[in-house]
Design an enzyme around this catalytic site. Sequence first.
Site, PDB file in Angstrom:
ATOM      1  NE  ARG A  59     -26.006  14.309 -39.122  1.00  0.00           N
ATOM      2  CZ  ARG A  59     -27.189  14.768 -38.656  1.00  0.00           C
ATOM      3  NH1 ARG A  59     -27.249  15.811 -37.859  1.00  0.00           N
ATOM      4  NH2 ARG A  59     -28.307  14.150 -38.978  1.00  0.00           N
ATOM      5  CE1 TYR A 112      -2.600  24.151 -43.816  1.00  0.00           C
ATOM      6  CE2 TYR A 112      -4.951  24.462 -44.126  1.00  0.00           C
ATOM      7  CZ  TYR A 112      -3.814  23.695 -44.270  1.00  0.00           C
ATOM      8  OH  TYR A 112      -3.911  22.483 -44.875  1.00  0.00           O
ATOM      9  CG  ASP A 184      -4.864  27.591 -36.529  1.00  0.00           C
ATOM     10  OD1 ASP A 184      -4.312  26.774 -35.782  1.00  0.00           O
ATOM     11  OD2 ASP A 184      -5.104  27.350 -37.731  1.00  0.00           O
ATOM     12  CE  LYS A 209      -1.885  19.665 -40.560  1.00  0.00           C
ATOM     13  NZ  LYS A 209      -2.155  21.082 -40.719  1.00  0.00           N
TER      14      LYS A 209
HETATM   15  C1  LIG Z   1      -3.131  21.836 -41.244  1.00  0.00           C
HETATM   16  C2  LIG Z   1      -3.586  23.085 -40.678  1.00  0.00           C
HETATM   17  C3  LIG Z   1      -4.939  23.453 -40.719  1.00  0.00           C
HETATM   18  C4  LIG Z   1      -5.982  22.585 -41.400  1.00  0.00           C
HETATM   19  O1  LIG Z   1      -6.133  21.350 -40.759  1.00  0.00           O
HETATM   20  P1  LIG Z   1      -6.645  20.007 -41.500  1.00  0.00           P
HETATM   21  O2  LIG Z   1      -6.727  19.029 -40.391  1.00  0.00           O
HETATM   22  O3  LIG Z   1      -5.638  19.661 -42.555  1.00  0.00           O
HETATM   23  O4  LIG Z   1      -7.964  20.329 -42.094  1.00  0.00           O
HETATM   24  C5  LIG Z   1      -5.305  24.641 -40.128  1.00  0.00           C
HETATM   25  N1  LIG Z   1      -4.411  25.455 -39.538  1.00  0.00           N
HETATM   26  C6  LIG Z   1      -3.108  25.140 -39.490  1.00  0.00           C
HETATM   27  C7  LIG Z   1      -2.169  26.079 -38.816  1.00  0.00           C
HETATM   28  C8  LIG Z   1      -2.645  23.966 -40.054  1.00  0.00           C
HETATM   29  O5  LIG Z   1      -1.337  23.666 -40.016  1.00  0.00           O
END
Ligand SMILES: *Cc1c(COP(=O)(O)O)cnc(C)c1O
Length: 402
Positions: A59, A112, A184, A209
């Site tokens: 963990r 998001y 982000d 992504k």
């Molecule tokens: C998909 C996404 C998230 C969240 O990510 P997960 O891996 O689905 O939890 C956060 N910010 C952006 C810009 C995203 O496209």
Amino acid sequence: MKEEKVNVGTQAVWAGEKEVLVHGASQVPVIVSVAYSYDDMDEWYDVAVGKKQGHIYGRNTNPTVQAFENKVKALEGAEAATSFSTGMAAISNTLYTFLQPGDRIVSIKDTYGGTNKIFIEFLPKMGIEVALCETGNHEAIAKEIEKGCKILYLETPTNPTVKITDIELMAKKGKEVGALVVVDNTFATPINQNPLALGADLVLHSATKFLGGHADALGGVVCGSKELVEQIYHYREINGATLDPWAAYLLLRGMKTLKLRVRQQEKNALAIAKFLEQQELVEGVYYPGLESHVNHDIAKKQMRGFGGMLSFSLKGGMDAVRILLPQLKYANRAANLGAVETTYGPARTTSHVESTPEERAAMGIPEGLVRLSAGIEDTEDLIQDLEQAFAILKDSAVAIGE
Ligand SMILES: *Cc1c(COP(=O)(O)O)cnc(C)c1O
């Protein structure tokens, strides 16, 4: 290692792996062991209290997971990085590490969908004031920052309308009031944008992504100074949103081709955006690489490329979307993005599935908006695919709305 001196594409291939390679293997092993064994009780203790490098329990740390963290860290030019089971875990754990009741956070309306939910549902419950500004309105954001805030949280380009915020300008404002500036960077990727170099304190990603790039592993990561990342790591090791070693391996392997993928994706995205701009059945096209984009100049200043994400709306609204999308041959109609396959999806079933129609309207997201994540296919095939799909739409009655 002298990784800092190398270019980003080379780093994506080589960085962060050497320490984990064993038996002369050239590829990172997937170490699935939950715990690590010690014969020497004193050495065990020293590792446990952080006096000595090593691993105790899955963990907390894992060698395969660390290789992934080290690679992202190199690409973002950061001192430290820590990873998570998902992108949302990276975001929530980062926010909860630093926020307390009575604190204030400033952000934008277009984050998001999941992030927006944290802002409007979970943080207020904890007694944290959230100020969400019109995305791209730098004066409005500055005004809210000036009132004081613990965290300035940005996302640029945004999901799904690909709006741009000037990171350098806003980070400077944030610093003036002593805010922690968090960005982000999921859409831009470290290939195109490094928020830390533009003044941010922390940069985070949904590794699910573009970093992974193959839509087969979930993950998240945050990078910044050792001091800040250690605090987030502590929150995560206790709260438990740990990245799985198998997922870390898939993300690591995906990252080797990150630069190649992003370059082809943005070539396709630009071609598609230009094609869509010429369609009479298209109402609007949003892509920072288009000169018609409101913040094209800021994007040009802070990004090395415009990325693979765009969105568009059709004059016929959702009825037209229902006809157009099923016609496409080279498209996943799905909720993910950043994959090698071109992926289409309405915002209301993808990025903002968690939001209500009213919340989407408040964020300026039309119900018929389609998010498009360009894949790595050959450009001419994607355009041809769109041409035949639009020809069918044109023949239908709903094409131009009422
Ligand atoms: C998909 C996404 C998230 C969240 O990510 P997960 O891996 O689905 O939890 C956060 N910010 C952006 C810009 C995203 O496209």
